[in-house]
Design an enzyme around this catalytic site. Structure first.
Site, mmCIF file in Angstrom:
data_model
loop_
_atom_site.group_PDB
_atom_site.id
_atom_site.type_symbol
_atom_site.label_atom_id
_atom_site.label_comp_id
_atom_site.label_asym_id
_atom_site.label_seq_id
_atom_site.Cartn_x
_atom_site.Cartn_y
_atom_site.Cartn_z
ATOM 1 C CB CYS A 161 -0.948 -0.031 1.115
ATOM 2 S SG CYS A 161 -0.208 0.255 2.785
ATOM 3 C CG HIS A 194 -4.594 -0.516 3.756
ATOM 4 N ND1 HIS A 194 -4.060 -1.065 2.885
ATOM 5 C CD2 HIS A 194 -5.976 0.198 2.663
ATOM 6 C CE1 HIS A 194 -4.022 -1.108 1.904
ATOM 7 N NE2 HIS A 194 -5.239 0.015 2.060
ATOM 8 C CG HIS A 248 -6.999 0.515 -1.504
ATOM 9 N ND1 HIS A 248 -7.074 -0.390 -0.574
ATOM 10 C CD2 HIS A 248 -7.507 -0.473 -2.642
ATOM 11 C CE1 HIS A 248 -8.085 -0.996 -0.445
ATOM 12 N NE2 HIS A 248 -8.594 -0.777 -1.805
#
Length: 411
Positions: A323, A371, A383
């Protein structure tokens, strides 16, 4: 007188009926079997599908957290290795200078030996463990010439600095070893969590996998609905801001017109005043300037080009990403350098409300900030979600509204 009543037969009354011992035992056995059947878990004590889903999600989150720790340890290890290499090079250069100073002193000792002058003092100096202690003796210092004195001073300086650098290099090597151990631990943790998640998923039947996919689809539909609500809210906010801006401009024009009508000489003053008023207004940090929009477009163009590439923990491209590796690479394409980890990226830039998020902003998730995604507008983001998944567009509510930590404008 003896009673004529018959004795009560042994047994237990059930619902007003007298039962013999055998019937009682049979009823007891049935009751026990019934209780056992009720208490026994179904499907051989297997967890429910919902429990499996929650466990797998938790494992993926834990793996994501461990991945960011791995990224941080890897970055720290890389920096420390460069520092150690620099220190070792410095130590090598200083050792060379120390050897040269020792050779020069040796030449003085040889010359003194040939001439027979002050041999004991020089030889003792070269053999001493601590030359400085010996230099404190005025008898030797008084016999040294100016050139010899400079050579001795240079030797002492080089020896002191070299020892200090060696100690610094040793300490840095110890720190590097600790960082390498942290790196191994984080890597092991990621692999362990992912292996457990894969093992859980492998136990599901085809029917259970289909049900799990249906659950995921329902969650996605709810996330998309929330994203649409956010998009509507943001559109209304933009319209409100545009109306306010138009009203301010109209008021400024009316004020300027009134000033020019009353006195042509005051037109400049009125205009200047209006300009000064608008110029002195405090800019809203949540409203990006045009340069940000240009950079954000480049970052988003890069991110869209990565859609379909696999998530791989610790990866920074070009074939795969995690990420934070994706967001770092996207903004690098726009000429903006972001730190490697989510922990550091969240500290870079200006925090804005989700309702005022603009394309290019970073959306962070979970309390431990493990994240991140790249906002593209209308409640959606790009993402790299998790292991086994691919870079994709998805609602910022993909894991529920409570999972959203913050929104940061990085440039």
């Amino acid at each position: 007188m003896a009673s004529h009543r018959k004795s009560r037969p042994t047994g237990t009354r059930v619902a007003g009926i007298r039962t013999p011992v055998l019937a009682t035992a049979a009823l007891t056995s049935v009751a026990l079997l019934s209780q056992t059947a009720t208490a026994a878990p179904s499907d051989d004590d297997r967890p429910s599908l919902e429990e499996v889903e929650k466990k797998v999600d938790d494992l993926y989150r834990q793996a994501g957290s461990a991945t960011e720790k791995y990224n941080a340890a890897k970055e720290k290890t890389s920096k420390q290795r460069k520092q150690v290499d620099t220190l070792l090079d410095d130590v090598a250069q200083r050792t060379q200078k120390l050897n040269e100073a020792r050779e020069e002193l040796g030449s003085f000792a040889s010359a003194q030996y040939r001439t027979g002058a002050a041999v004991p003092e020089t030889a003792t100096f070269l053999l001493a463990d601590s030359p400085q202690d010996y230099f404190d003796q005025n008898q030797l210092m008084s016999r040294l010439t100016g050139r010899q004195k400079n050579a001795v001073d240079d030797y002492v300086t080089q020896q002191s600095e070299t020892m200090a650098k060696r100690r610094e290099a040793t300490k840095s090597l110890e720190t590097l070893t600790e960082s390498q151990n942290d790196l191994k631990t984080a890597k092991s943790t990621v692999q362990e969590k992912l292996a457990t998640a894969r093992e859980l998923l492998s136990t599901l039947t085809a029917e259970e996998k289909a049900r799990l996919a249906a659950i995921e689809k329902k969650k996605q539909e709810e996330a998309d609905r929330k994203a649409a609500e956010l998009a509507k809210q943001q559109a209304e906010e933009r319209e409100r801001q545009e109306r306010e801006q138009a009203a301010r401009q109209e008021a400024a024009q009316q004020e300027s017109g009134a000033g020019s009508g009353s006195d042509s000489g005051s037109t400049g003053s009125g205009s200047s005043g209006g300009t000064g008023s608008s110029g002195s207004a405090t800019p809203d940090p949540s409203t990006p300037d045009s340069s940000y929009g240009t950079k954000a477009e480049k970052a988003l163009a890069f991110a869209r080009a990565q859609i379909g590439k696999p998530y791989v923990w610790g990866a920074t491209g070009p074939g795969s990403y995690d990420c934070s590796g994706l967001t770092q690479a996207a903004w690098k394409a726009a000429g903006v350098t972001l730190p490697r980890t989510t922990y550091d990226q969240v500290e870079t830039g200006t925090t804005v409300p989700l309702s005022q998020a603009q394309p290019g902003d970073l959306v962070f998730f979970y309390d431990d900030v493990t994240h991140v995604g790249l906002y593209i507008g209308d409640g959606m983001m790009i993402h790299a979600p998790k292991p086994g998944a691919y870079v994709r567009e998805e609602s910022v509510y993909y894991d529920g509204e409570s999972s959203i930590h913050s929104v940061v404008r990085p440039a």
